[in-house]
Scaffold this motif. Structure first.
Motif, PDB file in Angstrom:
ATOM      1  N   ASP A   1       9.254  -0.104 -17.371  1.00 22.21           N
ATOM      2  CA  ASP A   1      10.539  -0.351 -18.025  1.00 22.21           C
ATOM      3  C   ASP A   1      11.623  -0.720 -17.012  1.00 22.21           C
ATOM      4  O   ASP A   1      12.555  -1.468 -17.322  1.00 22.21           O
ATOM      5  CB  ASP A   1      10.951   0.883 -18.819  1.00 22.21           C
ATOM      6  N   LEU A   2      11.508  -0.186 -15.799  1.00 22.97           N
ATOM      7  CA  LEU A   2      12.472  -0.473 -14.745  1.00 22.97           C
ATOM      8  C   LEU A   2      12.232  -1.833 -14.084  1.00 22.97           C
ATOM      9  O   LEU A   2      13.032  -2.294 -13.273  1.00 22.97           O
ATOM     10  CB  LEU A   2      12.419   0.612 -13.666  1.00 22.97           C
ATOM     11  N   GLY A   3      11.092  -2.457 -14.417  1.00 19.30           N
ATOM     12  CA  GLY A   3      10.755  -3.730 -13.790  1.00 19.30           C
ATOM     13  C   GLY A   3      10.224  -3.571 -12.383  1.00 19.30           C
ATOM     14  O   GLY A   3      10.243  -4.519 -11.584  1.00 19.30           O
ATOM     15  N   LEU A   4       9.735  -2.380 -12.065  1.00 20.74           N
ATOM     16  CA  LEU A   4       9.157  -2.111 -10.751  1.00 20.74           C
ATOM     17  C   LEU A   4       7.650  -2.279 -10.796  1.00 20.74           C
ATOM     18  O   LEU A   4       7.025  -2.083 -11.844  1.00 20.74           O
ATOM     19  CB  LEU A   4       9.503  -0.685 -10.309  1.00 20.74           C
ATOM     20  N   PRO A   5       7.009  -2.624  -9.662  1.00 20.48           N
ATOM     21  CA  PRO A   5       5.556  -2.827  -9.648  1.00 20.48           C
ATOM     22  C   PRO A   5       4.792  -1.529  -9.853  1.00 20.48           C
ATOM     23  O   PRO A   5       5.209  -0.460  -9.384  1.00 20.48           O
ATOM     24  CB  PRO A   5       5.296  -3.414  -8.259  1.00 20.48           C
ATOM     25  N   ALA A   6       3.652  -1.618 -10.529  1.00 20.70           N
ATOM     26  CA  ALA A   6       2.819  -0.438 -10.775  1.00 20.70           C
ATOM     27  C   ALA A   6       2.299   0.162  -9.468  1.00 20.70           C
ATOM     28  O   ALA A   6       2.008   1.364  -9.389  1.00 20.70           O
ATOM     29  CB  ALA A   6       1.651  -0.810 -11.679  1.00 20.70           C
ATOM     30  N   ALA A   7       2.208  -0.672  -8.410  1.00 15.46           N
ATOM     31  CA  ALA A   7       1.734  -0.191  -7.102  1.00 15.46           C
ATOM     32  C   ALA A   7       2.636   0.902  -6.545  1.00 15.46           C
ATOM     33  O   ALA A   7       2.235   1.657  -5.658  1.00 15.46           O
ATOM     34  CB  ALA A   7       1.653  -1.354  -6.112  1.00 15.46           C
ATOM     35  N   LEU A   8       3.849   1.015  -7.065  1.00 16.16           N
ATOM     36  CA  LEU A   8       4.775   2.042  -6.624  1.00 16.16           C
ATOM     37  C   LEU A   8       4.217   3.442  -6.873  1.00 16.16           C
ATOM     38  O   LEU A   8       4.546   4.391  -6.171  1.00 16.16           O
ATOM     39  CB  LEU A   8       6.104   1.884  -7.361  1.00 16.16           C
ATOM     40  N   LEU A   9       3.349   3.566  -7.864  1.00 18.58           N
ATOM     41  CA  LEU A   9       2.779   4.858  -8.228  1.00 18.58           C
ATOM     42  C   LEU A   9       1.436   5.136  -7.553  1.00 18.58           C
ATOM     43  O   LEU A   9       0.895   6.230  -7.674  1.00 18.58           O
ATOM     44  CB  LEU A   9       2.610   4.948  -9.746  1.00 18.58           C
ATOM     45  N   ASP A  10       0.901   4.153  -6.844  1.00 22.24           N
ATOM     46  CA  ASP A  10      -0.423   4.287  -6.231  1.00 22.24           C
ATOM     47  C   ASP A  10      -0.285   4.843  -4.822  1.00 22.24           C
ATOM     48  O   ASP A  10       0.200   4.155  -3.912  1.00 22.24           O
ATOM     49  CB  ASP A  10      -1.112   2.924  -6.194  1.00 22.24           C
ATOM     50  N   PRO A  11      -0.698   6.090  -4.578  1.00 22.28           N
ATOM     51  CA  PRO A  11      -0.536   6.678  -3.242  1.00 22.28           C
ATOM     52  C   PRO A  11      -1.389   6.003  -2.174  1.00 22.28           C
ATOM     53  O   PRO A  11      -1.135   6.175  -0.985  1.00 22.28           O
ATOM     54  CB  PRO A  11      -0.967   8.146  -3.445  1.00 22.28           C
ATOM     55  N   SER A  12      -2.397   5.223  -2.592  1.00 23.21           N
ATOM     56  CA  SER A  12      -3.229   4.531  -1.617  1.00 23.21           C
ATOM     57  C   SER A  12      -2.557   3.275  -1.077  1.00 23.21           C
ATOM     58  O   SER A  12      -3.014   2.698  -0.083  1.00 23.21           O
ATOM     59  CB  SER A  12      -4.589   4.159  -2.236  1.00 23.21           C
ATOM     60  N   VAL A  13      -1.488   2.843  -1.717  1.00 18.64           N
ATOM     61  CA  VAL A  13      -0.730   1.679  -1.255  1.00 18.64           C
ATOM     62  C   VAL A  13       0.421   2.172  -0.383  1.00 18.64           C
ATOM     63  O   VAL A  13       1.278   2.927  -0.846  1.00 18.64           O
ATOM     64  CB  VAL A  13      -0.169   0.862  -2.445  1.00 18.64           C
ATOM     65  N   SER A  14       0.426   1.782   0.875  1.00 20.07           N
ATOM     66  CA  SER A  14       1.482   2.226   1.777  1.00 20.07           C
ATOM     67  C   SER A  14       2.805   1.559   1.425  1.00 20.07           C
ATOM     68  O   SER A  14       2.834   0.494   0.790  1.00 20.07           O
ATOM     69  CB  SER A  14       1.121   1.906   3.235  1.00 20.07           C
ATOM     70  N   VAL A  15       3.888   2.176   1.849  1.00 20.57           N
ATOM     71  CA  VAL A  15       5.210   1.593   1.630  1.00 20.57           C
ATOM     72  C   VAL A  15       5.303   0.261   2.360  1.00 20.57           C
ATOM     73  O   VAL A  15       5.897  -0.702   1.871  1.00 20.57           O
ATOM     74  CB  VAL A  15       6.317   2.553   2.111  1.00 20.57           C
ATOM     75  N   ASP A  16       4.686   0.201   3.521  1.00 22.98           N
ATOM     76  CA  ASP A  16       4.693  -1.038   4.306  1.00 22.98           C
ATOM     77  C   ASP A  16       4.043  -2.177   3.516  1.00 22.98           C
ATOM     78  O   ASP A  16       4.580  -3.290   3.455  1.00 22.98           O
ATOM     79  CB  ASP A  16       3.949  -0.804   5.623  1.00 22.98           C
ATOM     80  N   ASN A  17       2.881  -1.916   2.914  1.00 18.04           N
ATOM     81  CA  ASN A  17       2.210  -2.935   2.112  1.00 18.04           C
ATOM     82  C   ASN A  17       3.018  -3.283   0.861  1.00 18.04           C
ATOM     83  O   ASN A  17       3.052  -4.440   0.431  1.00 18.04           O
ATOM     84  CB  ASN A  17       0.807  -2.463   1.700  1.00 18.04           C
ATOM     85  N   LEU A  18       3.660  -2.277   0.294  1.00 27.54           N
ATOM     86  CA  LEU A  18       4.446  -2.493  -0.922  1.00 27.54           C
ATOM     87  C   LEU A  18       5.581  -3.481  -0.668  1.00 27.54           C
ATOM     88  O   LEU A  18       5.804  -4.416  -1.449  1.00 27.54           O
ATOM     89  CB  LEU A  18       4.996  -1.159  -1.422  1.00 27.54           C
ATOM     90  N   VAL A  19       6.310  -3.278   0.447  1.00 27.93           N
ATOM     91  CA  VAL A  19       7.447  -4.165   0.713  1.00 27.93           C
ATOM     92  C   VAL A  19       6.982  -5.538   1.205  1.00 27.93           C
ATOM     93  O   VAL A  19       7.729  -6.516   1.114  1.00 27.93           O
ATOM     94  CB  VAL A  19       8.424  -3.533   1.726  1.00 27.93           C
TER      95      VAL A  19
END
Length: 451
Positions: A39-57
Protein backbone atom coordinates in the motif's frame (compact mmCIF):
# COMPACT_ATOMS: atom_id res chain seq x y z
CA UNK A 1 -7.18 7.52 9.20
CA UNK A 2 -4.64 8.40 11.90
CA UNK A 3 -5.74 5.43 14.03
CA UNK A 4 -5.46 3.14 11.03
CA UNK A 5 -1.91 4.34 10.34
CA UNK A 6 -0.97 3.75 13.97
CA UNK A 7 -2.28 0.17 13.65
CA UNK A 8 -0.18 -0.29 10.52
CA UNK A 9 2.92 0.91 12.35
CA UNK A 10 2.23 -1.54 15.16
CA UNK A 11 1.88 -4.40 12.66
CA UNK A 12 5.31 -3.61 11.23
CA UNK A 13 6.98 -3.39 14.63
CA UNK A 14 5.27 -6.52 16.00
CA UNK A 15 6.43 -8.36 12.91
CA UNK A 16 9.97 -7.02 13.52
CA UNK A 17 9.99 -8.27 17.12
CA UNK A 18 8.64 -11.64 16.07
CA UNK A 19 11.37 -12.10 13.44
CA UNK A 20 14.18 -10.94 15.74
CA UNK A 21 13.25 -13.26 18.60
CA UNK A 22 11.78 -16.14 16.59
CA UNK A 23 13.10 -17.14 13.18
CA UNK A 24 9.80 -18.80 12.24
CA UNK A 25 7.38 -16.64 10.28
CA UNK A 26 4.09 -15.58 11.86
CA UNK A 27 1.64 -15.93 8.97
CA UNK A 28 -0.81 -13.25 10.09
CA UNK A 29 1.89 -10.67 10.75
CA UNK A 30 3.67 -11.49 7.49
CA UNK A 31 0.57 -11.13 5.32
CA UNK A 32 -0.47 -7.93 7.10
CA UNK A 33 3.02 -6.45 6.67
CA UNK A 34 3.06 -7.33 2.97
CA UNK A 35 -0.24 -5.49 2.57
CA UNK A 36 1.13 -2.42 4.38
CA UNK A 37 4.32 -2.30 2.32
CA UNK A 38 2.42 -2.80 -0.92
CA UNK A 39 0.00 0.00 0.00
CA UNK A 40 2.95 2.31 0.66
CA UNK A 41 4.36 1.60 -2.79
CA UNK A 42 7.50 0.06 -1.30
CA UNK A 43 9.18 -3.08 -2.74
CA UNK A 44 8.32 -6.44 -1.19
CA UNK A 45 12.09 -7.07 -0.84
CA UNK A 46 11.96 -4.64 2.09
CA UNK A 47 10.50 -7.46 4.18
CA UNK A 48 12.99 -10.13 3.07
CA UNK A 49 15.80 -10.44 5.65
CA UNK A 50 17.95 -12.28 3.10
CA UNK A 51 18.11 -9.13 0.97
CA UNK A 52 20.73 -6.75 2.32
CA UNK A 53 20.07 -3.03 2.58
CA UNK A 54 22.95 -2.53 0.18
CA UNK A 55 21.29 -4.72 -2.46
CA UNK A 56 17.93 -3.08 -1.81
CA UNK A 57 19.20 0.43 -2.55
CA UNK A 58 21.05 -0.86 -5.62
CA UNK A 59 17.74 -2.13 -7.00
CA UNK A 60 15.77 0.91 -5.80
CA UNK A 61 18.21 3.87 -5.69
CA UNK A 62 15.57 6.35 -4.50
CA UNK A 63 15.49 4.60 -1.12
CA UNK A 64 19.10 5.55 -0.35
CA UNK A 65 18.16 9.12 0.59
CA UNK A 66 15.36 7.88 2.85
CA UNK A 67 17.72 5.68 4.88
CA UNK A 68 20.09 8.62 5.40
CA UNK A 69 19.47 9.92 8.93
CA UNK A 70 16.33 7.81 9.19
CA UNK A 71 16.69 6.86 12.86
CA UNK A 72 18.01 10.25 13.88
CA UNK A 73 14.86 11.99 12.63
CA UNK A 74 12.30 9.20 12.80
CA UNK A 75 9.73 11.22 14.75
CA UNK A 76 10.06 14.41 12.69
CA UNK A 77 7.32 13.53 10.22
CA UNK A 78 3.98 14.98 11.27
CA UNK A 79 2.00 13.09 8.66
CA UNK A 80 0.91 9.72 10.05
CA UNK A 81 1.25 8.10 6.62
CA UNK A 82 4.85 9.24 6.43
CA UNK A 83 5.46 7.75 9.86
CA UNK A 84 4.23 4.37 8.61
CA UNK A 85 6.66 4.58 5.69
CA UNK A 86 9.50 5.38 8.05
CA UNK A 87 8.46 2.46 10.28
CA UNK A 88 8.76 0.10 7.31
CA UNK A 89 12.27 1.33 6.52
CA UNK A 90 13.33 1.26 10.18
CA UNK A 91 12.07 -2.31 10.49
CA UNK A 92 14.26 -3.31 7.55
CA UNK A 93 17.37 -1.82 9.15
CA UNK A 94 16.77 -3.29 12.58
CA UNK A 95 15.86 -6.72 11.22
CA UNK A 96 18.98 -7.01 9.05
CA UNK A 97 21.34 -5.78 11.77
CA UNK A 98 19.95 -7.47 14.88
CA UNK A 99 18.40 -10.71 13.57
CA UNK A 100 21.69 -12.51 13.02
CA UNK A 101 20.29 -16.02 13.51
CA UNK A 102 22.32 -19.01 14.65
CA UNK A 103 24.66 -21.54 13.09
CA UNK A 104 27.59 -21.12 10.73
CA UNK A 105 28.25 -17.81 9.00
CA UNK A 106 29.80 -17.51 5.54
CA UNK A 107 32.21 -14.85 4.35
CA UNK A 108 29.53 -13.33 2.10
CA UNK A 109 27.06 -13.21 5.00
CA UNK A 110 29.57 -11.40 7.19
CA UNK A 111 30.35 -8.94 4.39
CA UNK A 112 26.64 -8.27 3.84
CA UNK A 113 26.07 -7.73 7.57
CA UNK A 114 29.00 -5.29 7.73
CA UNK A 115 27.44 -3.24 4.93
CA UNK A 116 24.05 -3.32 6.65
CA UNK A 117 25.74 -2.14 9.86
CA UNK A 118 27.21 0.72 7.84
CA UNK A 119 23.73 1.71 6.66
CA UNK A 120 22.50 1.46 10.26
CA UNK A 121 25.20 3.87 11.42
CA UNK A 122 24.39 6.18 8.55
CA UNK A 123 20.72 6.13 9.52
CA UNK A 124 21.58 6.94 13.14
CA UNK A 125 24.06 9.69 12.37
CA UNK A 126 22.42 11.47 9.51
CA UNK A 127 25.04 10.36 6.99
CA UNK A 128 28.07 10.57 9.26
CA UNK A 129 29.13 6.95 9.07
CA UNK A 130 28.95 6.20 5.40
CA UNK A 131 28.28 2.93 3.76
CA UNK A 132 30.05 -0.31 4.35
CA UNK A 133 31.94 -1.21 7.48
CA UNK A 134 32.11 1.25 10.33
CA UNK A 135 35.12 3.56 10.31
CA UNK A 136 37.40 4.48 13.12
CA UNK A 137 35.28 7.52 13.78
CA UNK A 138 35.32 9.45 16.99
CA UNK A 139 32.75 8.89 19.70
CA UNK A 140 31.05 12.21 20.09
CA UNK A 141 28.91 11.10 22.97
CA UNK A 142 25.88 12.73 21.40
CA UNK A 143 22.58 10.96 21.81
CA UNK A 144 20.96 9.37 18.80
CA UNK A 145 17.23 8.82 18.86
CA UNK A 146 16.00 5.44 17.68
CA UNK A 147 12.64 6.87 16.79
CA UNK A 148 10.53 3.81 17.54
CA UNK A 149 8.87 5.45 20.48
CA UNK A 150 8.80 8.88 22.02
CA UNK A 151 10.60 9.91 25.18
CA UNK A 152 13.28 7.21 25.20
CA UNK A 153 16.91 7.98 26.01
CA UNK A 154 19.02 8.48 22.90
CA UNK A 155 21.88 6.13 22.12
CA UNK A 156 25.31 7.72 21.82
CA UNK A 157 28.09 6.78 19.42
CA UNK A 158 30.01 4.77 22.01
CA UNK A 159 27.00 2.58 22.81
CA UNK A 160 26.21 2.18 19.13
CA UNK A 161 29.76 1.08 18.27
CA UNK A 162 29.87 -1.29 21.24
CA UNK A 163 26.57 -2.96 20.31
CA UNK A 164 27.60 -3.44 16.68
CA UNK A 165 31.04 -4.71 17.69
CA UNK A 166 29.45 -7.36 19.92
CA UNK A 167 27.15 -8.49 17.10
CA UNK A 168 30.01 -8.64 14.64
CA UNK A 169 32.19 -10.51 17.11
CA UNK A 170 29.49 -13.16 17.45
CA UNK A 171 29.25 -13.52 13.66
CA UNK A 172 33.03 -13.88 13.34
CA UNK A 173 33.11 -16.54 16.07
CA UNK A 174 30.45 -18.50 14.16
CA UNK A 175 32.48 -18.51 10.97
CA UNK A 176 34.59 -21.46 9.96
CA UNK A 177 37.37 -18.94 9.62
CA UNK A 178 40.18 -21.38 8.88
CA UNK A 179 38.21 -22.87 5.99
CA UNK A 180 37.38 -19.42 4.64
CA UNK A 181 41.01 -18.32 4.82
CA UNK A 182 42.13 -21.45 2.99
CA UNK A 183 40.02 -20.38 0.02
CA UNK A 184 41.42 -17.18 -1.48
CA UNK A 185 38.18 -16.31 -3.28
CA UNK A 186 36.21 -16.56 -0.02
CA UNK A 187 38.91 -14.72 1.94
CA UNK A 188 38.72 -11.88 -0.58
CA UNK A 189 35.09 -11.32 0.45
CA UNK A 190 36.10 -10.50 4.02
CA UNK A 191 36.22 -6.87 5.11
CA UNK A 192 38.82 -6.39 7.85
CA UNK A 193 37.35 -5.15 11.13
CA UNK A 194 38.44 -5.13 14.76
CA UNK A 195 36.40 -8.26 15.54
CA UNK A 196 37.91 -10.13 12.61
CA UNK A 197 41.45 -8.96 13.34
CA UNK A 198 41.10 -10.06 16.95
CA UNK A 199 40.09 -13.55 15.83
CA UNK A 200 42.95 -13.71 13.32
CA UNK A 201 45.51 -12.66 15.94
CA UNK A 202 44.23 -15.29 18.35
CA UNK A 203 44.34 -18.03 15.74
CA UNK A 204 47.44 -17.05 13.74
CA UNK A 205 49.65 -19.76 15.26
CA UNK A 206 47.22 -22.41 13.96
CA UNK A 207 47.33 -21.13 10.37
CA UNK A 208 49.77 -22.00 7.63
CA UNK A 209 50.20 -21.78 3.87
CA UNK A 210 47.42 -20.02 1.97
CA UNK A 211 45.34 -19.48 5.11
CA UNK A 212 48.21 -17.71 6.89
CA UNK A 213 48.98 -15.59 3.83
CA UNK A 214 45.35 -14.50 3.55
CA UNK A 215 45.21 -13.75 7.27
CA UNK A 216 48.33 -11.58 7.02
CA UNK A 217 46.87 -9.75 4.03
CA UNK A 218 43.71 -8.93 6.01
CA UNK A 219 45.71 -7.73 9.01
CA UNK A 220 47.88 -5.58 6.74
CA UNK A 221 44.80 -4.03 5.11
CA UNK A 222 43.26 -3.21 8.47
CA UNK A 223 46.49 -1.73 9.81
CA UNK A 224 46.85 0.48 6.72
CA UNK A 225 43.24 1.67 6.93
CA UNK A 226 43.44 2.57 10.63
CA UNK A 227 46.90 4.10 10.21
CA UNK A 228 45.57 6.43 7.53
CA UNK A 229 42.90 7.76 9.89
CA UNK A 230 45.24 8.11 12.87
CA UNK A 231 47.97 9.71 10.77
CA UNK A 232 45.52 12.41 9.72
CA UNK A 233 44.61 13.05 13.36
CA UNK A 234 48.27 13.32 14.37
CA UNK A 235 49.07 15.65 11.47
CA UNK A 236 46.17 17.92 12.40
CA UNK A 237 47.35 18.27 16.00
CA UNK A 238 51.15 18.07 15.78
CA UNK A 239 51.92 21.77 15.81
CA UNK A 240 54.83 21.80 18.24
CA UNK A 241 55.48 23.55 21.54
CA UNK A 242 57.00 27.02 21.65
CA UNK A 243 60.41 26.90 23.34
CA UNK A 244 60.52 30.12 25.37
CA UNK A 245 64.02 29.38 26.63
CA UNK A 246 65.27 30.43 23.18
CA UNK A 247 65.26 34.24 22.63
CA UNK A 248 63.01 35.26 19.74
CA UNK A 249 64.70 36.27 16.50
CA UNK A 250 64.56 40.04 16.10
CA UNK A 251 63.20 40.04 12.56
CA UNK A 252 60.16 41.84 11.18
CA UNK A 253 58.06 38.69 10.66
CA UNK A 254 58.32 37.94 14.40
CA UNK A 255 57.37 41.49 15.48
CA UNK A 256 54.50 41.43 17.97
CA UNK A 257 52.79 44.68 16.99
CA UNK A 258 49.94 44.51 19.49
CA UNK A 259 52.24 43.88 22.44
CA UNK A 260 54.67 46.56 21.25
CA UNK A 261 51.90 49.16 21.11
CA UNK A 262 50.51 48.12 24.51
CA UNK A 263 53.92 48.26 26.24
CA UNK A 264 54.70 51.70 24.76
CA UNK A 265 51.39 53.41 25.48
CA UNK A 266 53.05 55.51 28.18
CA UNK A 267 55.06 57.16 25.40
CA UNK A 268 51.97 58.57 23.68
CA UNK A 269 52.30 62.29 22.97
CA UNK A 270 48.95 64.12 22.91
CA UNK A 271 50.59 67.21 21.44
CA UNK A 272 52.17 65.37 18.51
CA UNK A 273 49.45 62.70 18.42
CA UNK A 274 52.20 60.18 18.00
CA UNK A 275 53.31 57.03 19.81
CA UNK A 276 57.04 57.01 20.42
CA UNK A 277 58.36 53.47 20.56
CA UNK A 278 61.50 52.90 22.56
CA UNK A 279 61.27 49.10 22.76
CA UNK A 280 60.17 46.43 20.30
CA UNK A 281 58.67 43.09 21.32
CA UNK A 282 58.97 39.90 19.28
CA UNK A 283 57.10 36.59 19.26
CA UNK A 284 58.78 33.33 20.23
CA UNK A 285 58.70 30.99 17.26
CA UNK A 286 61.36 28.41 18.13
CA UNK A 287 60.00 24.89 18.58
CA UNK A 288 61.14 22.07 20.83
CA UNK A 289 64.38 20.61 19.51
CA UNK A 290 65.32 18.24 22.34
CA UNK A 291 64.47 14.65 21.38
CA UNK A 292 61.57 13.36 23.46
CA UNK A 293 61.23 9.73 24.48
CA UNK A 294 57.84 8.04 24.28
CA UNK A 295 57.45 4.72 26.10
CA UNK A 296 54.21 2.91 25.34
CA UNK A 297 53.31 -0.01 27.60
CA UNK A 298 50.29 -2.01 26.42
CA UNK A 299 48.36 -4.72 28.21
CA UNK A 300 47.91 -7.45 25.57
CA UNK A 301 45.51 -9.57 27.63
CA UNK A 302 42.24 -10.60 26.01
CA UNK A 303 40.24 -7.63 27.30
CA UNK A 304 42.55 -5.05 25.67
CA UNK A 305 42.69 -6.18 22.03
CA UNK A 306 41.23 -2.98 20.61
CA UNK A 307 43.75 -0.86 22.52
CA UNK A 308 46.63 -3.12 21.56
CA UNK A 309 45.89 -2.73 17.86
CA UNK A 310 45.26 1.01 17.96
CA UNK A 311 48.24 1.87 20.17
CA UNK A 312 50.60 -0.26 18.14
CA UNK A 313 49.62 1.71 15.05
CA UNK A 314 49.73 5.03 16.91
CA UNK A 315 53.22 4.28 18.26
CA UNK A 316 54.44 3.62 14.71
CA UNK A 317 53.09 6.98 13.56
CA UNK A 318 54.82 8.90 16.36
CA UNK A 319 57.98 6.90 15.67
CA UNK A 320 57.97 8.48 12.23
CA UNK A 321 58.00 12.03 13.66
CA UNK A 322 61.32 13.88 13.98
CA UNK A 323 62.85 14.16 17.44
CA UNK A 324 60.64 11.43 18.96
CA UNK A 325 62.28 8.24 20.25
CA UNK A 326 59.53 5.62 20.62
CA UNK A 327 59.73 2.41 22.64
CA UNK A 328 56.96 -0.21 22.81
CA UNK A 329 56.43 -2.86 25.49
CA UNK A 330 53.57 -5.39 25.50
CA UNK A 331 52.73 -7.61 28.45
CA UNK A 332 50.38 -10.12 30.02
CA UNK A 333 52.13 -12.28 32.61
CA UNK A 334 55.34 -11.77 30.60
CA UNK A 335 56.74 -8.63 29.02
CA UNK A 336 57.98 -8.30 25.45
CA UNK A 337 60.11 -5.44 24.10
CA UNK A 338 58.75 -4.69 20.63
CA UNK A 339 60.82 -1.55 20.06
CA UNK A 340 62.87 -2.99 17.13
CA UNK A 341 59.63 -3.31 15.13
CA UNK A 342 57.85 -0.21 16.42
CA UNK A 343 57.77 1.43 12.97
CA UNK A 344 55.94 -1.57 11.49
CA UNK A 345 52.69 -2.24 13.41
CA UNK A 346 51.97 -5.24 11.19
CA UNK A 347 55.12 -6.99 12.41
CA UNK A 348 54.38 -5.97 16.00
CA UNK A 349 50.91 -7.52 15.92
CA UNK A 350 52.25 -10.76 14.49
CA UNK A 351 54.62 -10.99 17.45
CA UNK A 352 51.95 -10.48 20.11
CA UNK A 353 50.08 -13.23 21.90
CA UNK A 354 46.60 -12.20 22.99
CA UNK A 355 44.98 -13.54 26.13
CA UNK A 356 46.28 -14.85 29.42
CA UNK A 357 46.62 -13.13 32.77
CA UNK A 358 48.05 -9.73 33.69
CA UNK A 359 51.14 -8.75 35.67
CA UNK A 360 52.21 -5.17 35.09
CA UNK A 361 55.26 -5.48 37.35
CA UNK A 362 57.12 -7.43 34.65
CA UNK A 363 56.38 -4.67 32.15
CA UNK A 364 57.56 -2.01 34.60
CA UNK A 365 60.84 -3.89 35.10
CA UNK A 366 61.39 -3.78 31.32
CA UNK A 367 60.24 -0.20 30.80
CA UNK A 368 61.90 1.59 33.74
CA UNK A 369 65.52 1.24 32.44
CA UNK A 370 64.42 3.04 29.27
CA UNK A 371 63.94 6.27 31.27
CA UNK A 372 67.15 8.28 30.86
CA UNK A 373 65.89 11.87 31.04
CA UNK A 374 62.70 11.81 33.15
CA UNK A 375 61.57 15.37 32.36
CA UNK A 376 61.82 14.68 28.66
CA UNK A 377 60.03 11.32 28.82
CA UNK A 378 56.38 10.39 28.53
CA UNK A 379 55.13 6.95 29.51
CA UNK A 380 51.72 5.83 28.28
CA UNK A 381 50.36 2.83 30.17
CA UNK A 382 47.33 1.23 28.51
CA UNK A 383 45.43 -1.30 30.61
CA UNK A 384 42.15 -1.98 32.39
CA UNK A 385 44.32 -1.95 35.56
CA UNK A 386 42.92 -5.16 37.02
CA UNK A 387 46.46 -5.81 38.10
CA UNK A 388 48.98 -6.04 40.92
CA UNK A 389 48.21 -3.12 43.24
CA UNK A 390 51.86 -2.63 44.10
CA UNK A 391 52.09 -0.95 40.69
CA UNK A 392 50.68 2.23 42.22
CA UNK A 393 54.02 2.69 44.03
CA UNK A 394 55.86 2.48 40.71
CA UNK A 395 53.43 4.91 39.08
CA UNK A 396 53.87 7.35 41.98
CA UNK A 397 57.66 7.12 41.72
CA UNK A 398 57.55 7.78 37.97
CA UNK A 399 55.28 10.78 38.38
CA UNK A 400 57.46 12.32 41.09
CA UNK A 401 60.62 11.79 39.04
CA UNK A 402 59.31 14.17 36.40
CA UNK A 403 58.16 11.59 33.86
CA UNK A 404 54.94 12.58 32.11
CA UNK A 405 52.82 9.57 33.07
CA UNK A 406 49.60 8.99 31.13
CA UNK A 407 47.43 6.06 32.28
CA UNK A 408 44.88 5.01 29.65
CA UNK A 409 41.87 2.78 30.21
CA UNK A 410 40.88 2.40 26.57
CA UNK A 411 42.13 3.57 23.21
CA UNK A 412 39.46 2.56 20.76
CA UNK A 413 36.63 3.76 18.57
CA UNK A 414 33.81 2.97 20.98
CA UNK A 415 35.15 4.72 24.05
CA UNK A 416 34.02 1.87 26.34
CA UNK A 417 36.39 0.72 29.06
CA UNK A 418 36.16 -1.20 32.29
CA UNK A 419 38.84 0.17 34.62
CA UNK A 420 39.57 -1.11 38.12
CA UNK A 421 37.95 1.46 40.41
CA UNK A 422 40.70 1.25 43.03
CA UNK A 423 43.36 2.20 40.49
CA UNK A 424 41.11 4.84 38.97
CA UNK A 425 40.77 6.62 42.35
CA UNK A 426 44.45 6.26 43.27
CA UNK A 427 45.65 7.63 39.93
CA UNK A 428 43.21 10.52 40.15
CA UNK A 429 44.54 11.38 43.62
CA UNK A 430 48.06 11.24 42.17
CA UNK A 431 47.10 13.89 39.63
CA UNK A 432 47.25 11.53 36.67
CA UNK A 433 43.62 10.56 35.98
CA UNK A 434 42.93 7.62 33.69
CA UNK A 435 42.05 8.62 30.13
CA UNK A 436 39.10 6.66 28.79
CA UNK A 437 37.51 7.34 25.45
CA UNK A 438 38.31 7.78 21.82
CA UNK A 439 41.91 7.52 20.68
CA UNK A 440 41.88 11.21 19.75
CA UNK A 441 42.16 12.02 23.47
CA UNK A 442 45.50 10.24 23.66
CA UNK A 443 46.67 11.87 20.42
CA UNK A 444 46.03 15.31 21.94
CA UNK A 445 47.84 14.44 25.18
CA UNK A 446 50.88 13.12 23.32
CA UNK A 447 51.18 15.97 20.84
CA UNK A 448 51.13 18.50 23.69
CA UNK A 449 54.18 16.85 25.21
CA UNK A 450 56.11 15.52 22.23
CA UNK A 451 55.86 18.28 19.66
Amino acid sequence: MTANNENRRQVLYWRLLARVFNTEEQAALESASVAVVDDLGLPAALLDPSVSVDNLVQRFPDLAAEFDGLLDHAEDAEDSGEQVRRAALISKLLLNVFATGTGDVSASQLAAWQKDAGWFKKACRGGGAGQGQGEQGEGSGQGRGLGTGGGGRGIDDAELNKALANLEGDLVRRMRLREVLSNSSLAAQLNPSMSLIEQLLRDKDNLSGVALANAKALIRRFVDEVAEVLRTQVEKTSVGKIDKSVPPKRVFRNLDIERTIWKNLTNWSPEDERLYVDRLFYRHTARRTTPARLIVVVDQSGSMVDSMVNCTILASIFAGLPKVDVHLVAYDTRALDLTPWVKDPFEVLLRTTLGGGTDGTVAMALARPKIVDPRNTVMVWISDFYDNRSLIDDFTSLHRSGVKFIPVGSVNSSGYASVDQWFREKLKDLGTPVISGHIRKLVLELKNFLT
